[in-house]
Design an enzyme around this catalytic site. Structure first.
Site, PDB file in Angstrom:
ATOM      1  N   CYS A 112     -16.316   6.974 -59.910  1.00 44.24           N
ATOM      2  CA  CYS A 112     -16.904   7.040 -61.243  1.00 44.24           C
ATOM      3  C   CYS A 112     -16.151   8.059 -62.082  1.00 44.24           C
ATOM      4  CB  CYS A 112     -18.369   7.393 -61.152  1.00 44.24           C
ATOM      5  SG  CYS A 112     -18.643   8.766 -60.053  1.00 44.24           S
ATOM      6  N   GLU A 166     -27.439   8.098 -62.455  1.00 46.79           N
ATOM      7  CA  GLU A 166     -26.038   8.496 -62.664  1.00 46.79           C
ATOM      8  C   GLU A 166     -25.202   7.234 -62.716  1.00 46.79           C
ATOM      9  OE1 GLU A 166     -25.112  11.503 -63.549  1.00 46.79           O
ATOM     10  OE2 GLU A 166     -27.272  11.856 -63.516  1.00 46.79           O
TER      11      GLU A 166
HETATM   12  P1  NAD Z   1     -24.065  -1.320 -59.052  1.00 50.09           P
HETATM   13  O1  NAD Z   1     -24.794  -0.880 -60.266  1.00 50.09           O
HETATM   14  O2  NAD Z   1     -23.579  -2.715 -58.998  1.00 50.09           O
HETATM   15  O3  NAD Z   1     -24.981  -1.125 -57.769  1.00 50.09           O
HETATM   16  C1  NAD Z   1     -25.554   0.124 -57.438  1.00 50.09           C
HETATM   17  C2  NAD Z   1     -26.791  -0.126 -56.589  1.00 50.09           C
HETATM   18  O4  NAD Z   1     -27.785  -0.767 -57.389  1.00 50.09           O
HETATM   19  C3  NAD Z   1     -26.554  -1.037 -55.397  1.00 50.09           C
HETATM   20  O5  NAD Z   1     -27.288  -0.557 -54.295  1.00 50.09           O
HETATM   21  C4  NAD Z   1     -27.103  -2.363 -55.891  1.00 50.09           C
HETATM   22  O6  NAD Z   1     -27.522  -3.207 -54.842  1.00 50.09           O
HETATM   23  C5  NAD Z   1     -28.293  -1.884 -56.698  1.00 50.09           C
HETATM   24  N1  NAD Z   1     -28.856  -2.849 -57.648  1.00 50.09           N
HETATM   25  C6  NAD Z   1     -28.275  -3.937 -58.202  1.00 50.09           C
HETATM   26  N2  NAD Z   1     -29.150  -4.562 -59.025  1.00 50.09           N
HETATM   27  C7  NAD Z   1     -30.314  -3.872 -58.995  1.00 50.09           C
HETATM   28  C8  NAD Z   1     -31.582  -4.002 -59.632  1.00 50.09           C
HETATM   29  N3  NAD Z   1     -31.849  -5.005 -60.477  1.00 50.09           N
HETATM   30  N4  NAD Z   1     -32.536  -3.091 -59.361  1.00 50.09           N
HETATM   31  C9  NAD Z   1     -32.284  -2.068 -58.530  1.00 50.09           C
HETATM   32  N5  NAD Z   1     -31.116  -1.890 -57.894  1.00 50.09           N
HETATM   33  C10 NAD Z   1     -30.124  -2.768 -58.120  1.00 50.09           C
HETATM   34  O7  NAD Z   1     -22.876  -0.276 -58.841  1.00 50.09           O
HETATM   35  P2  NAD Z   1     -21.775  -0.258 -57.680  1.00 50.09           P
HETATM   36  O8  NAD Z   1     -20.810  -1.369 -57.924  1.00 50.09           O
HETATM   37  O9  NAD Z   1     -22.398  -0.149 -56.342  1.00 50.09           O
HETATM   38  O10 NAD Z   1     -21.065   1.134 -57.962  1.00 50.09           O
HETATM   39  C11 NAD Z   1     -20.087   1.318 -58.939  1.00 50.09           C
HETATM   40  C12 NAD Z   1     -20.675   1.918 -60.186  1.00 50.09           C
HETATM   41  O11 NAD Z   1     -21.333   3.132 -59.876  1.00 50.09           O
HETATM   42  C13 NAD Z   1     -19.631   2.290 -61.218  1.00 50.09           C
HETATM   43  O12 NAD Z   1     -20.118   1.961 -62.493  1.00 50.09           O
HETATM   44  C14 NAD Z   1     -19.500   3.800 -61.055  1.00 50.09           C
HETATM   45  O13 NAD Z   1     -19.008   4.468 -62.174  1.00 50.09           O
HETATM   46  C15 NAD Z   1     -20.898   4.174 -60.744  1.00 50.09           C
HETATM   47  N6  NAD Z   1     -20.988   5.456 -60.041  1.00 50.09           N
HETATM   48  C16 NAD Z   1     -21.459   6.538 -60.727  1.00 50.09           C
HETATM   49  C17 NAD Z   1     -21.526   7.777 -60.105  1.00 50.09           C
HETATM   50  C18 NAD Z   1     -22.031   8.988 -60.822  1.00 50.09           C
HETATM   51  O14 NAD Z   1     -22.322   9.986 -60.170  1.00 50.09           O
HETATM   52  N7  NAD Z   1     -22.149   8.957 -62.131  1.00 50.09           N
HETATM   53  C19 NAD Z   1     -21.106   7.898 -58.788  1.00 50.09           C
HETATM   54  C20 NAD Z   1     -20.641   6.767 -58.115  1.00 50.09           C
HETATM   55  C21 NAD Z   1     -20.593   5.546 -58.754  1.00 50.09           C
END
Ligand code: NAD
Length: 514
Positions: free
Chosen positions: A319, A285
């Site tokens: 999001c 997501e």
């Molecule tokens: P992010 O993608 O930076 O990080 C999300 C998670 O992924 C963190 O735990 C991070 O440490 C991890 N991560 C980073 N690099 C990785 C890799 N190479 N492999 C595996 N994991 C890795 O996102 P964020 O800043 O924590 O959250 C904000 C984003 O999330 C926004 O884009 C928002 O729209 C989205 N979001 C979407 C939903 C939804 O339901 N669609 C809900 C909440 C947030």
């Protein structure tokens, strides 16, 4: 079993509730700055290397120092989750669900403590923190019940002398990677959906909000979760995340976060590594660029209120946030003027103060990214409110409105994830929907109109996973508005919906002849 109903939101105008929250804050303040270990196979593992979680409203205040996982520890956690799967998958669904129900009860008793922790660790104003905690409780209550509904599989036809069954069985070890913006709800919801289905979990929470995740694992333990069922391994995404995504024993990945990281995981997880005997399942997501569409025969006061609330609730870091508004020409000036007025009334500051509508953004990187987008916006549209910030003590960005944008402007296309909204004109309703559909995302959208034909047109043509009529586009509730998006917003898993648990299971057909 009591039928599911969502957890009510707390009315903080009531003295008792206000005092309960302040008590919660005291509890949290008493444990600020502590050290937290990893939890692998139920054992506490402390590392020298630490992730420091701090208060985004006050950089000096440390929420906790959390041990940092690395490849070796991630491997250890994988082995422990693999081992625990052998027994956990055989535990009756009713027993697994009871762990969730008990955890919900424990959290409900400590509700304001958890909310206060979210205020401190994620910078959430009281009502936003309260909604995050309520949603975590909802996920526990809802997914527990969903599992009970699925426990005997689904009915199948059988011919005379034959008995056919369709049962759901668990998948295996799942890697759960969660974001910071619903640091409690999404982290807990994605973890327990995987777990109640009989899988074991490696939880890698976001590095900015690891303490609330630790507190949640303690709750699961208190609720009777056996060792090794959920392993807590915060660590750098690039190291721990990649390692576990690539791991041949990983059966599925449940990711919530940005498009960039989601696509990286999609690519890596599709590669078959040595020793791997399945195709990994991926629930991803991701981001959004969500639009409020305002019709000329809608309630224009409601329109302005909805734009402002959707754009600036939790500083636009949802999001689902409405970061664009497309307004039919005849209504444009009136709505724009009112949006500016309402935006200027918003209060911003430390979210421990109940009077602040908006708190900080999550960290320095986020602050910089948002301020860079504001600079881009200045070249693309007319700045009519906000446009500045202050990162001297915490990371505060004033609610910012740009007007008169082109639909293809960068700030109308790219996810900013901060308190910035762009407004633009459309010549009619149909054009407004076309513009709303013109990004690569498809998460949420809102339509304000009293025209029934236009509502029906939007229902068919506005291509988003969560579409809201005559209200803002944020605030989905578990079991009421299941959540997930189209296109680059992800796999449309519909968290908090009736199909969600099944994504964490595989169906097995058995057919016996008598
Ligand atoms: P992010 O993608 O930076 O990080 C999300 C998670 O992924 C963190 O735990 C991070 O440490 C991890 N991560 C980073 N690099 C990785 C890799 N190479 N492999 C595996 N994991 C890795 O996102 P964020 O800043 O924590 O959250 C904000 C984003 O999330 C926004 O884009 C928002 O729209 C989205 N979001 C979407 C939903 C939804 O339901 N669609 C809900 C909440 C947030």
């Amino acid at each position: 079993m009591i039928p599911y109903k969502h957890e009510p939101f707390t009315d903080f105008s009531i003295d008792k509730n206000r005092n309960d929250y302040l008590e919660g804050l005291k509890t949290v303040e008493a444990y600020l700055g502590q050290d937290y270990p990893l939890i692998i196979g139920g054992e506490r593992v402390t590392t020298d290397d630490k992730i420091v979680s701090f208060n985004p409203a006050n950089k000096e205040e440390i929420i906790g120092r959390v041990s940092k996982s690395n490849r070796d520890l991630a491997e250890k956690a994988m082995q422990s989750a693999d081992e625990a799967f052998k027994t956990w998958k055989k535990v009756k669904p009713e027993v697994r669900a009871d762990v969730l129900f008990r955890a919900a009860a424990i959290i409900r008793r400590r509700k304001h403590e958890f909310s206060a922790l979210l205020t401190k660790e994620a910078g959430k104003p009281w009502n936003e923190a309260d909604a995050d905690t309520a949603e975590a409780i909802d996920f526990l209550e809802y997914y527990g019940r969903q599992m009970l509904e699925m426990k005997d599989g689904r009915p199948m036809e059988s011919r005379p002398g034959e008995y056919n069954r369709y049962d759901y069985i668990p998948l295996g070890v799942g890697v759960v990677i969660s974001p910071w913006n619903f640091a409690f709800a999404i982290m807990a919801g994605t973890t327990v959906a995987a777990m109640v289905a009989g899988n074991t979990v490696l939880l890698k929470p976001a590095s900015t909000t690891p303490v609330v995740a630790y507190k949640f694992i303690e709750v699961l333990e208190e609720a009777g979760m056996p060792k090794g069922v959920v392993n807590y391994i915060p660590g750098p995404g690039s190291e721990v995340g990649d390692y576990l995504v690539d791991h041949p024993n990983t059966r599925f990945i449940s990711f919530t976060g940005s498009k960039e990281v989601g696509l990286r995981i999609a690519e890596r997880s599709s590669k078959v590594n040595e020793g791997q005997i399945w195709m990994k399942r991926l629930i991803a997501e991701m981001g959004g660029k969500n639009t409020m569409v305002i019709d000329s025969d809608g309630d224009l006061e409601l329109a302005a209120q909805s734009i402002v609330k959707s754009a600036f609730g939790f500083s636009g870091q949802k999001c689902s946030a409405g970061s664009r508004a497309v307004i039919v020409e005849d209504a444009y000036d009136q709505v724009l003027e009112r949006v500016i007025e309402l935006t200027k009334e918003l209060t911003i500051g430390d979210p421990v103060d109940q009077n602040n509508y908006m708190g900080p953004v999550i960290d320095g990187n986020s602050y910089k990214k948002i301020m860079d987008y504001i600079e881009i916006g200045k070249g693309e549209g007319r700045l009519v409110a906000g446009g500045d910030g202050d990162d001297s003590k915490g990371f505060f960005v004033n609610p910012t409105v740009f007007a008169d944008l082109d639909p293809k402007a960068r700030i109308m296309q790219e996810e900013i994830f901060g308190p910035v909204v762009g407004l633009m004109k459309a010549k009619d309703f149909k054009e407004a929907i076309d513009i709303a559909n013109n990004t690569e995302y498809g998460l949420t959208g809102g339509v304000i109109t009293n025209n029934r034909e236009h509502l029906e047109y939007a229902r068919e043509e506005f291509h988003v996973g969560n579409l809201y009529f005559n209200r803002g586009c944020t605030g989905a509730i578990v079991g009421y508005q299941s959540f997930g998006g189209f296109n680059m917003s992800g796999t449309d898993s519909k968290a908090g919906g009736p199909d969600y648990i099944a994504l964490h299971m595989q169906a097995k057909t058995t057919s016996e002849m008598f």
